[in-house]
Scaffold this active site. Structure first.
Site, PDB file in Angstrom:
ATOM      1  N   HIS A 266      -3.852   4.148  -1.550  1.00 33.62           N
ATOM      2  CA  HIS A 266      -3.995   2.825  -2.078  1.00 33.62           C
ATOM      3  C   HIS A 266      -3.667   1.731  -0.936  1.00 33.62           C
ATOM      4  CE1 HIS A 266      -3.057  -0.618  -4.534  1.00 33.62           C
ATOM      5  NE2 HIS A 266      -1.631  -0.598  -4.370  1.00 33.62           N
TER       6      HIS A 266
ATOM      7  N   TYR B 240     -26.210   1.623   0.846  1.00 32.56           N
ATOM      8  CA  TYR B 240     -26.221   3.075   0.223  1.00 32.56           C
ATOM      9  C   TYR B 240     -24.937   3.575   0.389  1.00 32.56           C
ATOM     10  CZ  TYR B 240     -26.911   4.923   4.932  1.00 32.56           C
ATOM     11  OH  TYR B 240     -26.807   5.042   6.329  1.00 32.56           O
TER      12      TYR B 240
ATOM     13  N   HIS C  27      -4.137  -2.533   0.160  1.00 35.09           N
ATOM     14  CA  HIS C  27      -4.341  -3.960  -0.071  1.00 35.09           C
ATOM     15  C   HIS C  27      -5.278  -4.489   0.901  1.00 35.09           C
ATOM     16  CE1 HIS C  27      -0.313  -4.453  -2.303  1.00 35.09           C
ATOM     17  NE2 HIS C  27      -1.148  -3.586  -2.962  1.00 35.09           N
TER      18      HIS C  27
ATOM     19  N   HIS D 138      -5.554  -7.257  -6.466  1.00 36.76           N
ATOM     20  CA  HIS D 138      -4.699  -6.192  -6.208  1.00 36.76           C
ATOM     21  C   HIS D 138      -4.967  -5.370  -4.783  1.00 36.76           C
ATOM     22  CE1 HIS D 138      -1.205  -3.061  -7.328  1.00 36.76           C
ATOM     23  NE2 HIS D 138      -1.578  -3.301  -5.976  1.00 36.76           N
TER      24      HIS D 138
ATOM     25  N   TYR E 140     -24.199  16.540   2.791  1.00 36.10           N
ATOM     26  CA  TYR E 140     -24.076  15.764   4.170  1.00 36.10           C
ATOM     27  C   TYR E 140     -23.075  16.608   5.066  1.00 36.10           C
ATOM     28  CZ  TYR E 140     -23.283  12.078   7.284  1.00 36.10           C
ATOM     29  OH  TYR E 140     -23.099  11.387   8.447  1.00 36.10           O
TER      30      TYR E 140
ATOM     31  N   GLU F 132       4.385   2.605  -6.975  1.00 35.56           N
ATOM     32  CA  GLU F 132       3.035   2.719  -7.389  1.00 35.56           C
ATOM     33  C   GLU F 132       2.734   4.353  -7.783  1.00 35.56           C
ATOM     34  OE1 GLU F 132       1.465   0.733  -8.746  1.00 35.56           O
ATOM     35  OE2 GLU F 132       1.014  -1.037  -7.260  1.00 35.56           O
TER      36      GLU F 132
ATOM     37  N   GLY G  28       0.797  -1.062   0.122  1.00 36.60           N
ATOM     38  CA  GLY G  28       0.062   0.004   0.186  1.00 36.60           C
ATOM     39  C   GLY G  28       0.875   1.238  -0.171  1.00 36.60           C
TER      40      GLY G  28
END
Length: 216
Positions: free
Chosen positions: A98, A119, A100, A160, A213, A74, A28
């Site tokens: 990102h 939702y 994992h 991934h 919200y 990445e 990550g």
């Protein structure tokens, strides 16, 4: 130190990813953008040992502006989001996360799109797509991810993990948490039977409701 506050925030959230079990080991990565600069986690360094000076600062073209360590492998995905992704509401993209995480990664191996099980899918968009698999760190993966992000604030990466973004690190991280939870709910329900799903019209309705919200 260049982008000192951003680098401190990246360290804090990197350690939080481990504590929240969204990553294991050095997997990550995450980043924060400030203007034409991006503070991003380095590759192959334990998050428990990270200090602000270990966070790499790169330019949008990928060249290193500050830092002695190599940026995450990445990096192409992060830079692709900052350069090419468009937030559905036109907000600036200030952070990318990102992960994992277990349930989201598992879901990415059995679905082309996360079903509307709850939702809160709307925190990502009308749907959550699964980007086709490509080798990590490649331009192909970045291209697949961008296609899956079209009109969305996050996606699953097949076999991934996940990628989410936001105006800041808090919102990007919150979406990563929500996406993992959604995948866990779906997998749990599917293991017991055929889950009742919400109609896409309801998800689109909630997408609009979420725009007002919270506290502004």
């Amino acid at each position: 130190m260049l982008l000192a506050e951003a680098r401190i925030a990246v360290c804090r959230y990197a350690r939080r990813m481990v504590a929240d079990r969204l990553v294991v080991g050095t997997s990550g990565n995450l980043s924060v953008r400030s203007g034409d600069l991006v503070a991003v986690t380095p590759t192959g360094v334990s998050y428990d040992e990270l200090g602000p000076a270990d966070i790499v600062v790169v330019r949008l073209d990928g060249s290193v502006a500050d830092g002695a360590l190599k940026p995450t492998s990445e990096l192409p995905m992060h830079l692709a989001v900052y350069r090419q992704a468009r937030d559905p509401d036109g907000e600036d993209i200030g952070a990318v996360v990102h992960t994992h995480s277990v349930h989201a990664t598992a879901a990415s191996t059995v679905a082309d799109e996360l079903p509307p099980i709850h939702y809160l899918v709307a925190t990502i968009g009308p749907t959550v797509r699964v980007a086709p698999y490509a080798t990590y760190g490649t331009p192909e993966l970045a291209e697949n991810m961008l296609a899956a992000l079209d009109g969305r604030r996050g996606c699953l990466l097949a076999n991934h993990g996940t990628l989410t973004y936001g105006a800041d690190l808090e919102s990007a991280y919150h979406r990563a948490e929500q996406l993992e939870w959604l995948c866990q709910v779906w997998l749990t329900a599917a293991s017991a039977g055929s889950p009742r799903l919400l109609p896409h019209g309801e998800i689109e309705h909630v997408v609009h409701r979420l725009r007002g919200y919270g506290q502004k």
